[in-house]
Design a protein around this motif. Sequence first.
Motif, PDB file in Angstrom:
ATOM      1  N   ALA A 106       0.819  -1.212   0.000  1.00  0.00           N
ATOM      2  CA  ALA A 106       0.000   0.000   0.000  1.00  0.00           C
ATOM      3  C   ALA A 106       0.853   1.263   0.000  1.00  0.00           C
ATOM      4  CB  ALA A 106      -0.931  -0.008   1.208  1.00  0.00           C
ATOM      5  N   ASP A 107       2.068   1.164   0.527  1.00  0.00           N
ATOM      6  CA  ASP A 107       2.958   2.310   0.562  1.00  0.00           C
ATOM      7  C   ASP A 107       3.230   2.839  -0.842  1.00  0.00           C
ATOM      8  OD1 ASP A 107       4.515   4.222   1.825  1.00  0.00           O
ATOM      9  OD2 ASP A 107       6.309   2.968   1.869  1.00  0.00           O
ATOM     10  N   PHE A 108       3.265   1.924  -1.811  1.00  0.00           N
ATOM     11  CA  PHE A 108       3.531   2.323  -3.191  1.00  0.00           C
ATOM     12  C   PHE A 108       2.360   3.094  -3.800  1.00  0.00           C
ATOM     13  CE2 PHE A 108       7.017  -0.480  -2.666  1.00  0.00           C
ATOM     14  CZ  PHE A 108       7.955  -0.129  -3.632  1.00  0.00           C
ATOM     15  N   ALA A 109       1.194   2.938  -3.217  1.00  0.00           N
ATOM     16  CA  ALA A 109       0.029   3.683  -3.692  1.00  0.00           C
ATOM     17  C   ALA A 109      -0.263   4.891  -2.810  1.00  0.00           C
ATOM     18  CB  ALA A 109      -1.190   2.755  -3.716  1.00  0.00           C
ATOM     19  N   GLY A 110       0.645   5.185  -1.880  1.00  0.00           N
ATOM     20  CA  GLY A 110       0.449   6.314  -0.979  1.00  0.00           C
ATOM     21  C   GLY A 110      -0.645   6.095   0.034  1.00  0.00           C
ATOM     22  N   LEU A 111      -0.923   4.803   0.346  1.00  0.00           N
ATOM     23  CA  LEU A 111      -2.043   4.467   1.217  1.00  0.00           C
ATOM     24  C   LEU A 111      -1.613   3.701   2.466  1.00  0.00           C
ATOM     25  CD1 LEU A 111      -4.534   3.292  -1.568  1.00  0.00           C
ATOM     26  CD2 LEU A 111      -4.714   5.397  -0.220  1.00  0.00           C
ATOM     27  N   VAL A 148       5.955  -6.225  -6.171  1.00  0.00           N
ATOM     28  CA  VAL A 148       6.238  -7.213  -5.126  1.00  0.00           C
ATOM     29  C   VAL A 148       7.736  -7.467  -5.002  1.00  0.00           C
ATOM     30  CG1 VAL A 148       5.978  -9.641  -4.471  1.00  0.00           C
ATOM     31  CG2 VAL A 148       3.992  -8.324  -5.231  1.00  0.00           C
ATOM     32  N   ASP A 149       8.430  -7.599  -6.134  1.00  0.00           N
ATOM     33  CA  ASP A 149       9.874  -7.855  -6.094  1.00  0.00           C
ATOM     34  C   ASP A 149      10.614  -6.705  -5.425  1.00  0.00           C
ATOM     35  OD1 ASP A 149       9.597 -10.305  -7.360  1.00  0.00           O
ATOM     36  OD2 ASP A 149       9.839  -9.451  -9.362  1.00  0.00           O
ATOM     37  N   GLU A 150      10.168  -5.485  -5.690  1.00  0.00           N
ATOM     38  CA  GLU A 150      10.806  -4.326  -5.073  1.00  0.00           C
ATOM     39  C   GLU A 150      10.550  -4.286  -3.571  1.00  0.00           C
ATOM     40  OE1 GLU A 150      11.113   0.533  -5.679  1.00  0.00           O
ATOM     41  OE2 GLU A 150      10.005  -0.694  -7.117  1.00  0.00           O
ATOM     42  N   VAL A 151       9.321  -4.618  -3.176  1.00  0.00           N
ATOM     43  CA  VAL A 151       8.991  -4.661  -1.746  1.00  0.00           C
ATOM     44  C   VAL A 151       9.845  -5.707  -1.045  1.00  0.00           C
ATOM     45  CG1 VAL A 151       7.207  -5.225  -0.063  1.00  0.00           C
ATOM     46  CG2 VAL A 151       6.659  -3.767  -2.018  1.00  0.00           C
ATOM     47  N   LEU A 152       9.942  -6.883  -1.642  1.00  0.00           N
ATOM     48  CA  LEU A 152      10.744  -7.955  -1.042  1.00  0.00           C
ATOM     49  C   LEU A 152      12.207  -7.537  -0.904  1.00  0.00           C
ATOM     50  CD1 LEU A 152       9.230 -11.051  -2.863  1.00  0.00           C
ATOM     51  CD2 LEU A 152       9.387 -10.778  -0.387  1.00  0.00           C
ATOM     52  N   ALA A 153      12.736  -6.882  -1.910  1.00  0.00           N
ATOM     53  CA  ALA A 153      14.156  -6.519  -1.906  1.00  0.00           C
ATOM     54  C   ALA A 153      14.471  -5.375  -0.962  1.00  0.00           C
ATOM     55  CB  ALA A 153      14.593  -6.159  -3.328  1.00  0.00           C
ATOM     56  N   LYS A 154      13.553  -4.402  -0.849  1.00  0.00           N
ATOM     57  CA  LYS A 154      13.878  -3.171  -0.134  1.00  0.00           C
ATOM     58  C   LYS A 154      13.178  -2.992   1.207  1.00  0.00           C
ATOM     59  CE  LYS A 154      14.816  -0.558  -4.385  1.00  0.00           C
ATOM     60  NZ  LYS A 154      14.454   0.643  -5.191  1.00  0.00           N
ATOM     61  N   HIS A 155      12.093  -3.719   1.434  1.00  0.00           N
ATOM     62  CA  HIS A 155      11.287  -3.421   2.617  1.00  0.00           C
ATOM     63  C   HIS A 155      11.070  -4.599   3.575  1.00  0.00           C
ATOM     64  CE1 HIS A 155      10.031   0.592   1.147  1.00  0.00           C
ATOM     65  NE2 HIS A 155      10.127   0.029  -0.047  1.00  0.00           N
ATOM     66  N   ILE A 156      11.340  -5.819   3.120  1.00  0.00           N
ATOM     67  CA  ILE A 156      11.036  -6.994   3.946  1.00  0.00           C
ATOM     68  C   ILE A 156      12.310  -7.522   4.593  1.00  0.00           C
ATOM     69  CG2 ILE A 156      10.068  -9.310   3.992  1.00  0.00           C
ATOM     70  CD1 ILE A 156       8.054  -6.991   3.433  1.00  0.00           C
ATOM     71  N   THR A 157      12.303  -7.625   5.919  1.00  0.00           N
ATOM     72  CA  THR A 157      13.474  -8.129   6.641  1.00  0.00           C
ATOM     73  C   THR A 157      13.080  -9.297   7.534  1.00  0.00           C
ATOM     74  OG1 THR A 157      13.071  -6.473   8.363  1.00  0.00           O
ATOM     75  CG2 THR A 157      14.656  -5.914   6.662  1.00  0.00           C
ATOM     76  N   PRO A 158      13.772 -10.428   7.414  1.00  0.00           N
ATOM     77  CA  PRO A 158      13.481 -11.567   8.285  1.00  0.00           C
ATOM     78  C   PRO A 158      13.736 -11.210   9.751  1.00  0.00           C
ATOM     79  CG  PRO A 158      14.834 -12.231   6.417  1.00  0.00           C
ATOM     80  CD  PRO A 158      14.813 -10.734   6.419  1.00  0.00           C
TER      81      PRO A 158
END
Length: 300
Positions: A106-111, A148-158
């Motif tokens: 949702a961050d990518f849509a400003g929401l 999704v690929d960008e979110v996984l690479a830049k925003h998701i941390t185990p």
Amino acid sequence: MSLVATLICNPANPALDSTIVDGALAVLPSPGMAQWLFDEVAVDIPFESPVKGPDDIKAIETRLQRARGDLPIDIVVQPAAFRRKKLFLADMDSTMIGQECIDELADFAGLKAHVSAITERAMRGEIEFEPALRERVALLKDMPVGVVDEVLAKHITPTPGGRELVMTMRANGAYTCLISGGFTLFTRAVAAKIGFQENRANALKVRDGKFTGEVAEPILGRAAKLATLIELRESFDLDEIDTLVTGDGANDLGMIQAAGLGVAYHAKPAVAAAAAARIDYGDLTALLYAQGYRREEFVG
């Protein structure tokens, strides 16, 4: 009844010493010798007690919490037998990873603020999970799937300790499943990175490379998570005591309460209060210490 109290703190913030252990020994009935699982981080204290059920165990936990005071130490009290589990089910968002994937999308849509507020209410159990998910997914309509690929690479941390938890349990014969009310586009990647053997989640509908704003039915929510636990337990011919489950939200509570050891991990208040065990300070290696693993036994 032979029980064990495990005192655990975050390895990044060791807080255990002999004074804390002595205080715990003083409030436990018929305690045995303390056994360090990792110096200053985790210790087992076996004891004998006439307790008969969960309420009695909770009473002992409360006494230990009072002895602990304000120190960042988690306490898990459980029967000493069958501690090492053979089946592990884990929630993904805010449990095995530090984020809520739908909020990051949702961050990518400003929401993000709007969607995060709905997510928080759903995870607290204030609103039903399924309609809340449909509402949030609708806001993703026409978003490119490639995000999704960008979110996984830049925003998701185990979450720290997650891979050690999964790989150590697997090395000792357990089956591991990542079960999420989130989305397969994320669980597949997260499960592979952490080492889970299986993953289950919801599917987002896609047309012409964009999200349609719809999620495939039926939605994987609280009931489906519980059903998955029961299905896997039966397929491996395991007893309830053989299972470990962890999660943080209201949709995890059914499977947490049905597990041999159900752990609320940095969970919403209602979930933490209802779970048999809670980890508020430690990382995910706390779930290994709760099973009696020593630090030198960790894998991964």
